[in-house]
Design a protein around this motif. Structure first.
Motif, PDB file in Angstrom:
ATOM      1  N   MET A  52       0.845  -1.188   0.000  1.00  0.00           N
ATOM      2  CA  MET A  52       0.000   0.000   0.000  1.00  0.00           C
ATOM      3  C   MET A  52       0.878   1.234   0.000  1.00  0.00           C
ATOM      4  N   ARG A  53       1.043   1.795  -1.179  1.00  0.00           N
ATOM      5  CA  ARG A  53       1.854   3.001  -1.293  1.00  0.00           C
ATOM      6  C   ARG A  53       1.004   4.254  -1.240  1.00  0.00           C
ATOM      7  N   TYR A  54      -0.232   4.160  -1.725  1.00  0.00           N
ATOM      8  CA  TYR A  54      -1.097   5.331  -1.823  1.00  0.00           C
ATOM      9  C   TYR A  54      -2.476   5.003  -1.251  1.00  0.00           C
ATOM     10  N   THR A  55      -3.207   6.051  -0.952  1.00  0.00           N
ATOM     11  CA  THR A  55      -4.629   5.917  -0.680  1.00  0.00           C
ATOM     12  C   THR A  55      -5.337   6.113  -2.016  1.00  0.00           C
ATOM     13  N   ALA A  56      -6.141   5.149  -2.393  1.00  0.00           N
ATOM     14  CA  ALA A  56      -6.801   5.203  -3.697  1.00  0.00           C
ATOM     15  C   ALA A  56      -7.673   6.458  -3.793  1.00  0.00           C
ATOM     16  N   GLY A  57      -7.587   7.108  -4.943  1.00  0.00           N
ATOM     17  CA  GLY A  57      -8.393   8.296  -5.141  1.00  0.00           C
ATOM     18  C   GLY A  57      -7.860   9.185  -6.251  1.00  0.00           C
ATOM     19  N   VAL A  58      -8.430  10.369  -6.344  1.00  0.00           N
ATOM     20  CA  VAL A  58      -8.038  11.361  -7.342  1.00  0.00           C
ATOM     21  C   VAL A  58      -7.412  12.531  -6.597  1.00  0.00           C
ATOM     22  N   TYR A  59      -6.190  12.887  -6.965  1.00  0.00           N
ATOM     23  CA  TYR A  59      -5.452  13.960  -6.292  1.00  0.00           C
ATOM     24  C   TYR A  59      -5.039  14.995  -7.321  1.00  0.00           C
ATOM     25  N   THR A  60      -5.100  16.249  -6.918  1.00  0.00           N
ATOM     26  CA  THR A  60      -4.753  17.328  -7.841  1.00  0.00           C
ATOM     27  C   THR A  60      -3.689  18.232  -7.230  1.00  0.00           C
ATOM     28  N   SER A  61      -2.975  18.858  -8.121  1.00  0.00           N
ATOM     29  CA  SER A  61      -1.987  19.853  -7.748  1.00  0.00           C
ATOM     30  C   SER A  61      -2.085  20.966  -8.789  1.00  0.00           C
ATOM     31  N   ALA A  69      -4.855  29.090 -13.583  1.00  0.00           N
ATOM     32  CA  ALA A  69      -4.469  27.951 -12.738  1.00  0.00           C
ATOM     33  C   ALA A  69      -4.843  26.676 -13.480  1.00  0.00           C
ATOM     34  N   ILE A  70      -3.860  25.826 -13.680  1.00  0.00           N
ATOM     35  CA  ILE A  70      -4.084  24.544 -14.349  1.00  0.00           C
ATOM     36  C   ILE A  70      -3.880  23.461 -13.306  1.00  0.00           C
ATOM     37  N   ASP A  71      -4.823  22.539 -13.242  1.00  0.00           N
ATOM     38  CA  ASP A  71      -4.733  21.439 -12.283  1.00  0.00           C
ATOM     39  C   ASP A  71      -4.163  20.203 -12.967  1.00  0.00           C
ATOM     40  N   VAL A  72      -3.208  19.582 -12.311  1.00  0.00           N
ATOM     41  CA  VAL A  72      -2.689  18.291 -12.745  1.00  0.00           C
ATOM     42  C   VAL A  72      -3.391  17.252 -11.885  1.00  0.00           C
ATOM     43  N   GLU A  73      -4.149  16.379 -12.525  1.00  0.00           N
ATOM     44  CA  GLU A  73      -4.944  15.380 -11.816  1.00  0.00           C
ATOM     45  C   GLU A  73      -4.270  14.021 -11.930  1.00  0.00           C
ATOM     46  N   VAL A  74      -4.048  13.375 -10.786  1.00  0.00           N
ATOM     47  CA  VAL A  74      -3.408  12.060 -10.737  1.00  0.00           C
ATOM     48  C   VAL A  74      -4.382  11.095 -10.066  1.00  0.00           C
ATOM     49  N   VAL A  75      -4.682  10.002 -10.755  1.00  0.00           N
ATOM     50  CA  VAL A  75      -5.580   8.974 -10.222  1.00  0.00           C
ATOM     51  C   VAL A  75      -4.725   7.775  -9.832  1.00  0.00           C
ATOM     52  N   SER A  85      -3.586  13.619 -15.887  1.00  0.00           N
ATOM     53  CA  SER A  85      -4.183  14.485 -16.908  1.00  0.00           C
ATOM     54  C   SER A  85      -4.183  15.937 -16.429  1.00  0.00           C
ATOM     55  N   LEU A  86      -4.398  16.828 -17.396  1.00  0.00           N
ATOM     56  CA  LEU A  86      -4.497  18.254 -17.113  1.00  0.00           C
ATOM     57  C   LEU A  86      -5.961  18.645 -17.076  1.00  0.00           C
ATOM     58  N   LYS A  87      -6.354  19.396 -16.070  1.00  0.00           N
ATOM     59  CA  LYS A  87      -7.723  19.897 -15.942  1.00  0.00           C
ATOM     60  C   LYS A  87      -7.670  21.421 -15.975  1.00  0.00           C
ATOM     61  N   MET A  96      -1.019  29.372 -25.694  1.00  0.00           N
ATOM     62  CA  MET A  96       0.147  30.085 -25.168  1.00  0.00           C
ATOM     63  C   MET A  96       1.269  29.122 -24.769  1.00  0.00           C
ATOM     64  N   TYR A  97       0.882  27.960 -24.286  1.00  0.00           N
ATOM     65  CA  TYR A  97       1.853  26.956 -23.846  1.00  0.00           C
ATOM     66  C   TYR A  97       1.609  25.663 -24.617  1.00  0.00           C
ATOM     67  N   PRO A  98       2.052  25.599 -25.864  1.00  0.00           N
ATOM     68  CA  PRO A  98       1.727  24.436 -26.708  1.00  0.00           C
ATOM     69  C   PRO A  98       2.447  23.150 -26.309  1.00  0.00           C
ATOM     70  N   LEU A  99       3.478  23.237 -25.469  1.00  0.00           N
ATOM     71  CA  LEU A  99       4.216  22.030 -25.092  1.00  0.00           C
ATOM     72  C   LEU A  99       3.649  21.329 -23.865  1.00  0.00           C
ATOM     73  N   MET A 100       2.635  21.912 -23.234  1.00  0.00           N
ATOM     74  CA  MET A 100       2.108  21.323 -21.997  1.00  0.00           C
ATOM     75  C   MET A 100       1.565  19.913 -22.223  1.00  0.00           C
ATOM     76  N   GLN A 101       0.635  19.761 -23.150  1.00  0.00           N
ATOM     77  CA  GLN A 101       0.001  18.460 -23.351  1.00  0.00           C
ATOM     78  C   GLN A 101       0.969  17.418 -23.911  1.00  0.00           C
TER      79      GLN A 101
END
Length: 152
Positions: A52-61, A69-75, A85-87, A96-101
């Motif tokens: 068990m390394r993580y608690t299952a769920g969706v986390y954003t930063s 503000a762009i959210d990086v979502e990690v499941v 993914s990016l939200k 403006m930032y074409p290299l993000m995706q």
């Protein structure tokens, strides 16, 4: 010659009981051996890490780019990183930032394969974008790992 004939009488019932007890004894010994032998994964220490390394769920930063503000979502589930993914990435920010995706796609493929952020490679053309994304992914994973340590 003085040989006497000896007659041995074996009862079938006693032979069956003896065979059953012998088989049960062997099974008990095998069970004890398999129960107390150390597992191969535990010798390397990976079984304890992967339980068990993580608690299952969706986390954003969040990443702050100018006024957006762009959210990086990690499941994650208990031991794997399932999706990144990016939200809140609107068309203007994407223009403006074409290299993000593309940078996120490259990083996420490597992360899915390694299930770790260590030894992730990226090109010189998107070095800063990849660094910012990796920091955001690490922050989200820290939230998942922090909650897992609180629950134990």
């Amino acid at each position: 010659m003085g040989s006497k004939t000896k007659i041995v009488v074996l009862h079938l019932k006693e032979l069956v009981y003896t065979a059953i007890f012998a088989v049960l004894g062997i099974l008990l010994i095998l069970l004890l051996v398999f129960m107390f032998l150390p597992d191969k994964k535990e010798k390397n220490g990976t079984a304890a890490e992967e339980t068990m390394r993580y608690t299952a769920g969706v986390y954003t930063s969040s990443i702050q780019l100018n006024d957006n503000a762009i959210d990086v979502e990690v499941v994650v589930d208990s031991s794997h990183i399932n999706s990144i993914s990016l939200k809140n990435l609107d068309e203007a920010t994407a223009a403006m930032y074409p290299l993000m995706q593309p940078a996120l796609d490259n990083l996420s493929q490597q992360i899915y394969k390694k299930q770790s952020l260590e030894n992730i490679s990226y090109g010189d053309d998107n070095q800063y974008t990849s660094t910012v994304l990796l920091q955001a992914i690490q922050a989200a994973l820290d939230k998942a790992a922090y909650q897992a340590s609180e629950m134990q």
